[in-house]
Structures are given as structure tokens and as C-alpha cells.
Design a protein around this motif. Structure first.
Motif, PDB file in Angstrom:
ATOM      1  N   PHE A 129       0.830  -1.205   0.000  1.00 20.84           N
ATOM      2  CA  PHE A 129       0.000   0.000   0.000  1.00 20.84           C
ATOM      3  C   PHE A 129       0.865   1.255   0.000  1.00 20.84           C
ATOM      4  N   TYR A 130       1.897   1.253   0.838  1.00 17.23           N
ATOM      5  CA  TYR A 130       2.727   2.454   0.986  1.00 17.23           C
ATOM      6  C   TYR A 130       3.417   2.832  -0.321  1.00 17.23           C
ATOM      7  N   ARG A 132       2.597   2.363  -3.253  1.00 17.27           N
ATOM      8  CA  ARG A 132       1.683   2.866  -4.273  1.00 17.27           C
ATOM      9  C   ARG A 132       1.266   4.298  -3.972  1.00 17.27           C
ATOM     10  N   THR A 133       1.195   4.665  -2.685  1.00 12.97           N
ATOM     11  CA  THR A 133       0.592   5.945  -2.323  1.00 12.97           C
ATOM     12  C   THR A 133       1.585   7.010  -1.887  1.00 12.97           C
ATOM     13  N   CYS A 134       2.838   6.644  -1.602  1.00 13.44           N
ATOM     14  CA  CYS A 134       3.716   7.618  -0.967  1.00 13.44           C
ATOM     15  C   CYS A 134       4.253   8.632  -1.973  1.00 13.44           C
ATOM     16  N   SER A 135       4.793   9.736  -1.427  1.00 14.11           N
ATOM     17  CA  SER A 135       5.488  10.728  -2.246  1.00 14.11           C
ATOM     18  C   SER A 135       6.902  10.230  -2.498  1.00 14.11           C
ATOM     19  N   THR A 141       6.235  11.803   4.218  1.00  9.05           N
ATOM     20  CA  THR A 141       5.391  10.799   4.863  1.00  9.05           C
ATOM     21  C   THR A 141       5.221  11.142   6.337  1.00  9.05           C
TER      22      THR A 141
END
Lengths: 150, 173
Positions: A129-130, A132-135, A141
Motif C-alpha cells: 500500500f505504501y 503505491r501511495t507515498c510521495s 510521509t
């Protein structure tokens, strides 16, 4: 600006003349003092013995009052419960607990120590999940520091 | 065998003992924390400004602050001005535009009357404010049995009637 550059120069000098054991500043590809690579060798007798990783340090103009951006890069990212597969590291001194008395040297030592105390090679539970979604900047973060065992 | 005073048997050059823990240079306008850590005052000041709500020693995280450091005066220092008195130039104050607090009430603007909806919007604050004495900005009421007290009672009654009349008029019209 000049202040941060002066301090980074001093740290580069320390890293080239007396680097902490198991680390090496990569000077061959270094183009600016605003970012550089440090090679980290897994300590003997630990799960990462014999492995070699690359850490990317990026410094902002407010360094050392603001922490550097530190992440693993390259195709070999250590498999550790606090290291995401994109290289981001969940380590409190890199954000909330940063102090201007810390340095490239102490950050390298902390990361080596974090690797050495690892008891099981696995990714963080929220890795899929991380990443895919992180900057792209790990400092963006909002990290939750909850596990101080490893 | 004992060391001569002033010599150090560590491998580091002795000058590094007097380096600021922040800029890693020989400390200028030096101050030392109660926990024993040396800094340039400008460096430490900037760190304390960076995290005003967490005043910790950068080295050992002990409590630190302007009143918890001791200035150091070496023999060679040109003037014995307390380094804490000559602060580095602070950033200019900024005056960002205020947030528009009426946003919520503008949302109540139903069709025909902006003035009407604004009046209703503003109404509860004044009402509850005076009902529960939330407004602490007012002067204290004078003690009873003084002429001022009597006057204020009269004025208060007059305004109460005016208010009741206004509300009655609002409902009837």
C-alpha cells in the motif's frame, strides 16, 4: 546556504578520511555537495553480512537545522521490517527526532545498527500500500514510530 | 606517567574539543549548556527557533533554553558582551492575509435575502454570549446599592424591552 555547504564540506572530509566502519562515501559519481551516495556493507555476523547497499543523502538549504533526505537506492534494497521496497526508511531520527548534532556519520551508524539488530528478513506489513501511495520524498510521509525493537 | 596539563592523549586534534556541535567549526560567541555541550550562540539560537515547542539539547536532549546556557569568555575574546544579547538578525515578521471567517455564513445565503441570512447567522452568538456571560471583555458590574448600579439596572431594563419589541416586530412583519 553557505552555512549548510560549509558543514557538508566538513562532513564529506570526515567521511573520506575516517569513515565509520562498514561505510564508504561514493566520491566517483559525486557531482554536487547537495546530494551524494554512501555505500553501506552489512555487518559480519548479522542477517545482512556480505550484502552491500547504497544510501542516498540529499541536503536542503536549511541543513543541519532540518534533517537530510535519506533513502536506499539501487536494485538492492535491504529486506527489513522498517525499510520499504522503494528504499524509504522508517527511522525517527530522519524526521521528528532529528538534531543538528547528528551527521552523515551518525545517520549511517544508526542505519547500520538498525540493519544489524534485524532478526527476520521481511518487508513492513503495509509495504504494498505504501509504495503505491507515498510521495517520492520520504520526508513527506507522516511516519508512525511504534516499534523500537529492531 | 601523567600527561602534561593541556595536552590530550586522544587521537583527535585538540582543537576539535572546542567545536560547536552544530556548525562543527570552532565555537564563536560560545555558550555551554548545563549538560555540558558547547555551541555557538547563533547556531543554538537558530535551532531553538526551529523547534520552539521542543527546547532540547541537540546532543543529549536535556532541557535547554536561553536561560539554561552559560556564556564562555576566553582571554582572547575581544569584548565581554554576553553572546546571548547579540542575537543573529531574526527573520522579518510576516503579515499573511486573515482567513475569511464569514465563509460559513455566506453558505447560508438562501435565495432572496443576504442581509436576512446574515442576521440570523450572527444572532446566536450575541444571544448565547450574553445569556451565559461568555463575553469576559465587559467591565465588572458595580456593587449593589450604589447609584451606578441603579442606573445600570434601569438601562438594562430599557434595552430588554427594546429587544423584546424588536423580536415581536420581527415575528409579526
Amino acid at each position: 546556504m553557505a552555512f549548510s555547504q560549509k558543514r557538508i564540506q566538513k562532513e564529506i572530509l570526515t567521511m573520506t578520511t575516517s569513515p565509520p566502519p562498514g561505510t564508504r562515501l561514493v566520491t566517483e559519481t559525486m557531482q554536487t555537495t547537495k546530494e551524494f551516495l554512501v555505500e553501506v556493507h552489512g555487518a559480519q555476523g548479522t542477517l545482512f553480512a556480505g550484502e552491500q547497499f547504497k544510501l542516498l543523502f540529499k541536503f536542503g538549504d536549511r541543513y543541519p537545522f532540518e534533517s537530510p533526505q535519506v533513502m536506499f537506492v539501487g536494485d538492492h534494497i535491504p529486506e527489513h521490517p522498517h525499510v520499504y521496497s522503494n528504499g524509504h526508511i522508517c527511522l525517527s531520527i530522519l524526521t521528528d527526532d532529528w538534531s543538528p548534532a547528528l551527521s552523515v556519520e551518525s545517520v549511517c551508524l544508526s542505519i547500520l545498527s538498525m540493519l544489524s539488530s534485524c532478526t527476520e528478513k521481511k518487508r513492513p506489513p503495509d509495504n504494498a500500500f505504501y509504495i503505491r501511495t507515498c510521495s517520492s520524498n520520504p520526508k513527506d510521509t507522516r511516519w508512525w514510530y511504534h516499534d523500537d525493537k529492531v | 606517567m601523567t600527561d602534561e596539563p593541556g595536552t590530550s592523549n586522544s587521537s583527535q586534534p585538540s582543537s576539535t574539543q572546542f567545536e560547536c556541535n552544530i556548525c562543527l567549526d570552532t565555537a564563536k560567541d560560545a555558550v555551554i549548556s548545563y549538560c555540558g555541550h558547547l555551541f555557538c550562540w547563533p547556531c543554538l539560537h537558530q535551532w531553538l527557533e526551529t523547534r520552539p515547542n521542543r527546547q532540547e539539547c541537540p546532543v543529549c536532549k536535556a532541557g535547554i533554553g536561553k536561560d539554561k546556557v552559560v556564556p564562555l569568555y576566553g582571554r582572547g575574546s575581544s569584548n565581554n558582551v554576553d553572546p546571548r544579547e547579540k542575537l543573529p538578525p531574526r527573520p522579518q515578521a510576516q503579515r499573511p492575509a486573515a482567513e475569511n471567517r464569514n465563509m460559513g455564513w455566506n453558505g447560508l445565503n438562501l435565495g432572496d435575502g443576504f442581509q436576512m441570512s446574515f442576521g440570523i447567522g450572527a444572532f446566536p452568538f450575541g444571544f448565547f454570549g450574553s445569556m451565559f456571560n461568555v463575553n469576559d471583555g465587559r467591565p465588572r458590574t458595580p456593587p449593589p446599592d450604589t447609584p451606578q448600579y441603579q442606573d445600570e439596572q434601569v438601562i438594562s431594563k430599557v434595552f430588554l424591552f427594546v429587544a423584546i419589541f424588536m423580536m415581536f416586530w420581527l415575528f409579526v412583519s
